[in-house]
Design a protein around this motif. Structure first.
Motif, PDB file in Angstrom:
ATOM      1  N   HIS A   1      53.870 -37.585   6.937  1.00 55.24           N
ATOM      2  CA  HIS A   1      52.602 -37.625   6.222  1.00 55.24           C
ATOM      3  C   HIS A   1      51.652 -38.684   6.758  1.00 55.24           C
ATOM      4  O   HIS A   1      50.673 -38.998   6.110  1.00 55.24           O
ATOM      5  CB  HIS A   1      52.843 -37.884   4.726  1.00 55.24           C
ATOM      6  CG  HIS A   1      53.668 -36.829   4.092  1.00 55.24           C
ATOM      7  ND1 HIS A   1      53.313 -35.498   4.114  1.00 55.24           N
ATOM      8  CD2 HIS A   1      54.831 -36.890   3.415  1.00 55.24           C
ATOM      9  CE1 HIS A   1      54.221 -34.794   3.470  1.00 55.24           C
ATOM     10  NE2 HIS A   1      55.155 -35.611   3.045  1.00 55.24           N
TER      11      HIS A   1
ATOM     12  N   ARG B   1      48.387 -32.215  -1.383  1.00 59.26           N
ATOM     13  CA  ARG B   1      48.639 -31.866   0.022  1.00 59.26           C
ATOM     14  C   ARG B   1      49.554 -30.655   0.150  1.00 59.26           C
ATOM     15  O   ARG B   1      49.335 -29.791   0.992  1.00 59.26           O
ATOM     16  CB  ARG B   1      49.249 -33.068   0.751  1.00 59.26           C
ATOM     17  CG  ARG B   1      49.443 -32.833   2.227  1.00 59.26           C
ATOM     18  CD  ARG B   1      49.955 -34.106   2.898  1.00 59.26           C
ATOM     19  NE  ARG B   1      49.931 -33.972   4.326  1.00 59.26           N
ATOM     20  CZ  ARG B   1      50.901 -33.429   5.048  1.00 59.26           C
ATOM     21  NH1 ARG B   1      51.968 -32.949   4.461  1.00 59.26           N
ATOM     22  NH2 ARG B   1      50.800 -33.362   6.358  1.00 59.26           N
ATOM     23  N   ALA B   2      50.560 -30.560  -0.669  1.00 63.39           N
ATOM     24  CA  ALA B   2      51.500 -29.436  -0.591  1.00 63.39           C
ATOM     25  C   ALA B   2      50.790 -28.097  -0.801  1.00 63.39           C
ATOM     26  O   ALA B   2      51.150 -27.095  -0.177  1.00 63.39           O
ATOM     27  CB  ALA B   2      52.615 -29.610  -1.618  1.00 63.39           C
TER      28      ALA B   2
END
Length: 98
Positions: free
Chosen positions: A21, A56-57
């Motif tokens: 990340h 984000r996922a």
């Protein structure tokens, strides 16, 4: 990013969707870095356009799903990609902006 995937079938192989990340910067002209994408999402959330629970996922699901659409759509990949992304983005917006 999704438009780039649709226009250049095969680009999905180059999109790194691993567990790393760390912020990245764009390495080629026309490709924004991860920080740019995060800032765009944060601005949409701050403006009340995107739901607060988008993370984000969710964007990884969008990109991965778009890669599948592009891979299976054949010569109509760009059009199919636009339809898919439009549906996904509608699911991200708040009820107040619908």
């Amino acid at each position: 990013m999704c438009a780039y995937q649709g226009a250049r079938q095969g680009f999905h192989r180059g999109v790194r969707l691993g567990a790393d990340h760390r912020p990245r910067t764009g390495s080629a002209a026309g490709r924004p870095g991860a920080g740019d994408r995060r800032a765009t999402g944060a601005r949409a959330q701050a403006a009340g356009t995107f739901r607060a629970d988008i993370e984000r996922a969710d964007l990884i699901v969008l990109l991965t799903g778009n890669a599948g659409v592009v891979a299976s759509a054949g010569p109509d990949a760009a059009s199919a990609s636009r339809r898919y992304v439009a549906h996904m983005l509608r699911s991200f917006v708040t009820d107040a902006t619908r």
